[in-house]
Design a protein around this motif. Structure first.
Motif, PDB file in Angstrom:
ATOM      1  N   LEU A 178     -52.421  60.057 -15.253  1.00 24.81           N
ATOM      2  CA  LEU A 178     -53.390  60.133 -14.165  1.00 24.81           C
ATOM      3  C   LEU A 178     -54.805  60.193 -14.735  1.00 24.81           C
ATOM      4  O   LEU A 178     -55.522  61.189 -14.574  1.00 24.81           O
ATOM      5  CB  LEU A 178     -53.111  61.360 -13.289  1.00 24.81           C
ATOM      6  N   PRO A 179     -55.258  59.132 -15.408  1.00 24.35           N
ATOM      7  CA  PRO A 179     -56.602  59.158 -15.997  1.00 24.35           C
ATOM      8  C   PRO A 179     -57.692  59.207 -14.932  1.00 24.35           C
ATOM      9  O   PRO A 179     -57.505  58.732 -13.807  1.00 24.35           O
ATOM     10  CB  PRO A 179     -56.652  57.848 -16.781  1.00 24.35           C
ATOM     11  N   GLN A 180     -58.801  59.771 -15.323  1.00 27.08           N
ATOM     12  CA  GLN A 180     -59.957  59.885 -14.434  1.00 27.08           C
ATOM     13  C   GLN A 180     -61.112  59.034 -14.974  1.00 27.08           C
ATOM     14  O   GLN A 180     -61.119  58.626 -16.129  1.00 27.08           O
ATOM     15  CB  GLN A 180     -60.383  61.345 -14.319  1.00 27.08           C
ATOM     16  N   ARG A 181     -62.093  58.759 -14.128  1.00 29.75           N
ATOM     17  CA  ARG A 181     -63.231  57.937 -14.524  1.00 29.75           C
ATOM     18  C   ARG A 181     -63.890  58.512 -15.782  1.00 29.75           C
ATOM     19  O   ARG A 181     -64.210  59.686 -15.833  1.00 29.75           O
ATOM     20  CB  ARG A 181     -64.256  57.870 -13.387  1.00 29.75           C
ATOM     21  N   GLY A 182     -64.051  57.636 -16.780  1.00 30.50           N
ATOM     22  CA  GLY A 182     -64.632  58.051 -18.056  1.00 30.50           C
ATOM     23  C   GLY A 182     -63.617  58.251 -19.155  1.00 30.50           C
ATOM     24  O   GLY A 182     -63.989  58.321 -20.330  1.00 30.50           O
TER      25      GLY A 182
END
Length: 266
Positions: A178-182
């Motif tokens: 679940l990667p996040q922006r950045g």
């Protein structure tokens, strides 16, 4: 002694750097991807299906405002050098877009395992992934089965698709990301993985950059840049760019059709 990131790639097959960039940088990436995706779908052969409501688009690096930021990021460079050696090359730039309604992909690797890996125990390529949105469970997250980069694939269809009898084992190993922006991740493209069903009302665009070791097979790749762009790049970027240089860019016709992904996991 291997770095922690190299060790993770040789064991789990994936590693990540949280917060490598500011969220605003990822927002610009999303703007660029959305523009390129609209262009690609408006022309014949501009986007290739990777399953229902799921597309892959190969692109020209200069169409991304953040390309140089990404390939010169200290973490990206250190991971590439630690795993692929000091003469690594960037040979692919593209993006995946699972739209709302995308279904589970079959478990797969991106290409058959080379002898250097199955016999030599050496990783010769990496895929760096950069999400352009904050990923949620409903958006069809990426799943990966750690450690499977070392399976020889002799029983895999086309050397890429394990039999469905292997699915319970892979699902027992699966880790959902679940990667996040950045955030930026690096993985072996040989580690078995899949995109899952997007049950949200939001697309989940992800940038993909392909890196290889010096001497690795690049017959699947054809990165193209314009002469003006190439000559304006810093020398340390040009040294790691495995590309063709042309006087004028032409629209790309996608070559990365993977027949086994077209229908999704029936």
């Amino acid at each position: 002694m291997r770095s922690a990131e190299a060790e993770a790639l040789y064991t789990a097959g994936i590693t990540a750097r949280r917060g490598a960039f500011e969220p605003e940088w990822a927002d610009r990436l999303r703007e660029d991807i959305e523009d390129l995706f609209d262009e690609a779908r408006a022309r014949e052969g501009g986007a290739v299906g990777r399953g229902p409501n799921r597309y892959y688009v190969e692109i020209h690096p200069e169409r991304l405002r953040g390309f140089v930021d990404l390939v010169t990021h200290p973490w990206v460079r250190s991971v590439a050098e630690a795993v692929l050696g000091p003469d690594y090359q960037v040979v692919e730039a593209g993006f995946d877009v699972p739209l709302p309604g995308a279904v589970n992909q079959p478990w797969h690797r991106d290409f058959p395992a080379p002898d250097e890996t199955t016999r030599g125990g050496r990783l010769t390529s990496l895929a760096f992934n950069v999400t352009a949105v904050d990923t949620t469970e409903e958006m069809g997250p990426f799943e990966i089965a750690p450690g499977t980069q070392w399976e020889d694939g002799a029983a895999f269809d086309h050397g890429m698709f394990p039999p469905k009898s292997d699915y319970p084992r892979l699902e027992s190993l699966a880790e959902r990301k679940l990667p996040q922006r950045g955030d930026v991740s690096a993985r072996s493209a040989l580690t078995l993985h899949r995109g899952t069903a997007n049950r949200s009302d939001t697309a989940r665009p992800v940038l993909v950059l392909g890196f290889v070791a010096s001497g690795a097979d690049t017959s699947r790749n054809d990165l193209v840049v314009s002469r003006a762009y190439y000559e304006a790049l810093p020398e340390d970027v040009r040294a790691h760019l495995g590309c063709r240089v042309v006087d004028e860019l032409e629209p790309l016709v996608q070559k990365h059709t993977i027949e086994g992904l077209v229908m999704g996991d029936a």
